[in-house]
Scaffold this motif. Structure first.
Motif, PDB file in Angstrom:
ATOM      1  N   ARG A  16       0.738  -1.367   0.014  1.00 34.77           N
ATOM      2  CA  ARG A  16      -0.065   0.059  -0.122  1.00 34.77           C
ATOM      3  C   ARG A  16       0.828   1.232  -0.047  1.00 34.77           C
ATOM      4  O   ARG A  16       0.429   2.191  -0.775  1.00 34.77           O
ATOM      5  CB  ARG A  16      -1.037  -0.019   1.265  1.00 34.77           C
ATOM      6  N   VAL A  31       3.688   5.491  -5.836  1.00 37.29           N
ATOM      7  CA  VAL A  31       3.669   5.502  -7.261  1.00 37.29           C
ATOM      8  C   VAL A  31       2.577   6.060  -7.742  1.00 37.29           C
ATOM      9  O   VAL A  31       2.460   7.023  -8.984  1.00 37.29           O
ATOM     10  CB  VAL A  31       3.590   3.803  -7.877  1.00 37.29           C
ATOM     11  N   THR A  32       1.404   6.165  -7.209  1.00 33.33           N
ATOM     12  CA  THR A  32       0.257   6.787  -7.654  1.00 33.33           C
ATOM     13  C   THR A  32       0.403   8.401  -7.316  1.00 33.33           C
ATOM     14  O   THR A  32       0.128   9.079  -8.413  1.00 33.33           O
ATOM     15  CB  THR A  32      -1.194   6.620  -6.720  1.00 33.33           C
ATOM     16  N   GLY A  33       1.101   8.803  -6.478  1.00 29.40           N
ATOM     17  CA  GLY A  33       1.467  10.240  -6.644  1.00 29.40           C
ATOM     18  C   GLY A  33       2.263  10.674  -7.614  1.00 29.40           C
ATOM     19  O   GLY A  33       1.881  11.832  -7.909  1.00 29.40           O
ATOM     20  N   ARG A  34       3.214  10.035  -7.696  1.00 30.16           N
ATOM     21  CA  ARG A  34       4.085  10.295  -9.109  1.00 30.16           C
ATOM     22  C   ARG A  34       3.257  10.371 -10.374  1.00 30.16           C
ATOM     23  O   ARG A  34       3.462  11.352 -10.984  1.00 30.16           O
ATOM     24  CB  ARG A  34       5.122   9.250  -9.195  1.00 30.16           C
ATOM     25  N   VAL A  35       2.420   9.569 -10.469  1.00 27.55           N
ATOM     26  CA  VAL A  35       1.558   9.537 -11.698  1.00 27.55           C
ATOM     27  C   VAL A  35       0.771  10.701 -11.616  1.00 27.55           C
ATOM     28  O   VAL A  35       0.301  11.528 -12.605  1.00 27.55           O
ATOM     29  CB  VAL A  35       0.537   8.330 -11.844  1.00 27.55           C
ATOM     30  N   VAL A  36      -0.066  11.129 -10.590  1.00 26.26           N
ATOM     31  CA  VAL A  36      -1.015  12.187 -10.507  1.00 26.26           C
ATOM     32  C   VAL A  36       0.040  13.358 -10.805  1.00 26.26           C
ATOM     33  O   VAL A  36      -0.505  14.303 -11.756  1.00 26.26           O
ATOM     34  CB  VAL A  36      -1.764  12.116  -9.222  1.00 26.26           C
ATOM     35  N   LEU A  82       2.228   1.628  -3.529  1.00 29.77           N
ATOM     36  CA  LEU A  82       1.194   2.183  -4.390  1.00 29.77           C
ATOM     37  C   LEU A  82       1.045   3.471  -4.175  1.00 29.77           C
ATOM     38  O   LEU A  82       0.725   3.996  -5.397  1.00 29.77           O
ATOM     39  CB  LEU A  82      -0.030   0.930  -4.306  1.00 29.77           C
ATOM     40  N   ALA A  83       0.927   3.978  -2.840  1.00 30.02           N
ATOM     41  CA  ALA A  83       0.444   5.207  -2.740  1.00 30.02           C
ATOM     42  C   ALA A  83       1.876   6.183  -3.261  1.00 30.02           C
ATOM     43  O   ALA A  83       1.396   7.424  -3.895  1.00 30.02           O
ATOM     44  CB  ALA A  83       0.614   5.658  -1.352  1.00 30.02           C
TER      45      ALA A  83
END
Length: 367
Positions: free
Chosen positions: A162, A168-173, A165-166
């Motif tokens: 988790r 990586v998601t931050g980098r994508v956003v 995932l958080a």
């Protein structure tokens, strides 16, 4: 054939075909499997696919992608296997994932967790069963050991996943509003131990394993601490990336400096390139990655070589002072110095002009 009961006394242990297990080694393996899966073997592959309402062909593709072998019509699958098949198929049916993407999810998860599980069991069973009481075998110690570790490892795995995932998601956003990152441009670096092949011929297996582990641990901690990402380790080499060239440059020089002070670890060399990369299943590919690898192979020991794109990115950001070397010290916000090296042909990539990266005010001692 004698009947062997589970350590908790809930019925006989059966083999993959539904028969009772008679071999002590197989019995222990089946006991451990049931403990870990928390479910008895009930289904053949065909029965599991039918129970999950998934075509047998697709179920087979899912299982192979996860890294599990074909087992014919042995009754070796559990309710958990049925649920997993149903979930994957449900993601496809709902339109959240295409079938090919679901296969990739299964494959990437299987490959990653297989390596993790293998390392964990090798490490725990080797280190935690060394002090076994006289008269007890490793197999007799394995069950209670796994029983104690299993819930803790499961919770920790979910926590780390988790967290990752958080991140990586931050980098994508963030990338959605950053054209530099959106274009898929990354700083890619390879750090390679010099003379590792020769050294490996002289070391005992245990010494070699300790050296590789020390190298990987030191590099991984340093890369993560500076905000980079380890893509993979290859024994004597580690591949890392960063969205920010200045961060990657700091990582590279810190790796050189840190390992120079480490005992029993050979000299290090680093090659880096900046440009467009293709990311797939957690790995990176493309010309930029190939160029970083080639620069590593020609880098002197205890030195960092960059390609021209990387050097330009550092200069444009103000992180590096322009070349050539000046007799007067350079002032300003610069952290790094760039020195052009001789042009040379690089296999598969044509003529390349490498740049030597050093800290500002610190001239390299090339070996």
């Amino acid at each position: 054939m004698r009947q062997v009961r589970h350590p908790h006394g809930d019925g006989p242990v059966v083999d993959a075909d539904g028969g009772q297990a008679g071999d002590d080694g197989q019995t222990v393996a089946l006991d451990l499997e049931r403990l870990i899966l928390d479910a008895p073997r009930r289904y053949t592959p065909y029965q599991a696919a039918r129970a999950a309402d998934v075509p047998m062909e697709l179920a087979t593709r899912f299982w192979r992608a996860m890294g599990f072998p074909d087992i014919g019509q042995s009754r070796a699958l559990t309710d958990g296997d049925v649920i997993a098949l149903r979930r994957l198929a449900g993601l496809v049916e709902s339109g959240l994932l295409s079938e090919s993407m679901a296969i990739q999810v299964a494959r990437s998860t299987g490959q990653t967790t297989a390596r993790l599980a293998g390392w964990q069991m090798d490490t725990f069973l080797e280190n935690l069963t060394q002090a076994v009481e006289p008269g007890l075998t490793r197999a007799e110690v394995a069950y209670p050991l796994v029983e104690l570790l299993l819930p803790e490892l499961e919770q920790f795995l979910v926590y780390v996943w988790r967290r990752q995932l958080a991140a990586v998601t931050g980098r994508v956003v963030q990338a959605a509003e950053d054209t530099e990152i959106t274009s898929g441009r990354l700083a890619v670096g390879f750090a390679d131990l010099v003379g590792f092949t020769r050294l490996s011929r002289r070391l005992e297996e245990e010494e070699l394993g300790e050296l590789v582990e020390s190298f990987e641990n030191t590099c991984s901690d340093l890369i993560a601490g500076h905000g980079g990402r380890v893509v993979k380790t290859l024994g004597d080499e580690i591949l890392f990336v960063s969205e920010d060239p200045a961060t990657a440059a700091e990582i590279a020089l810190s790796l050189i400096e840190t390992l120079a002070d480490a005992e029993n670890i050979p000299a290090l060399r680093v090659g880096m390139a900046f440009g467009t990369v293709t990311s797939r299943m957690g790995d990176v590919f493309g010309t930029t990655v190939n160029l970083a690898s080639r620069l590593t192979s020609i880098a002197p020991k205890d030195a960092v070589l960059l390609d021209g794109e990387f050097a330009t990115a550092l200069e444009n950001s103000g992180a590096a002072a322009p070349s050539p070397l000046e007799e007067e010290p350079v002032t300003g916000p610069h952290r790094f110095h760039l020195q052009p090296m001789w042009r040379r042909p690089v296999r598969g990539l044509g003529l390349v002009e490498p740049w030597l990266l050093t800290r500002l005010g610190r001239l390299p001692q090339l070996g």
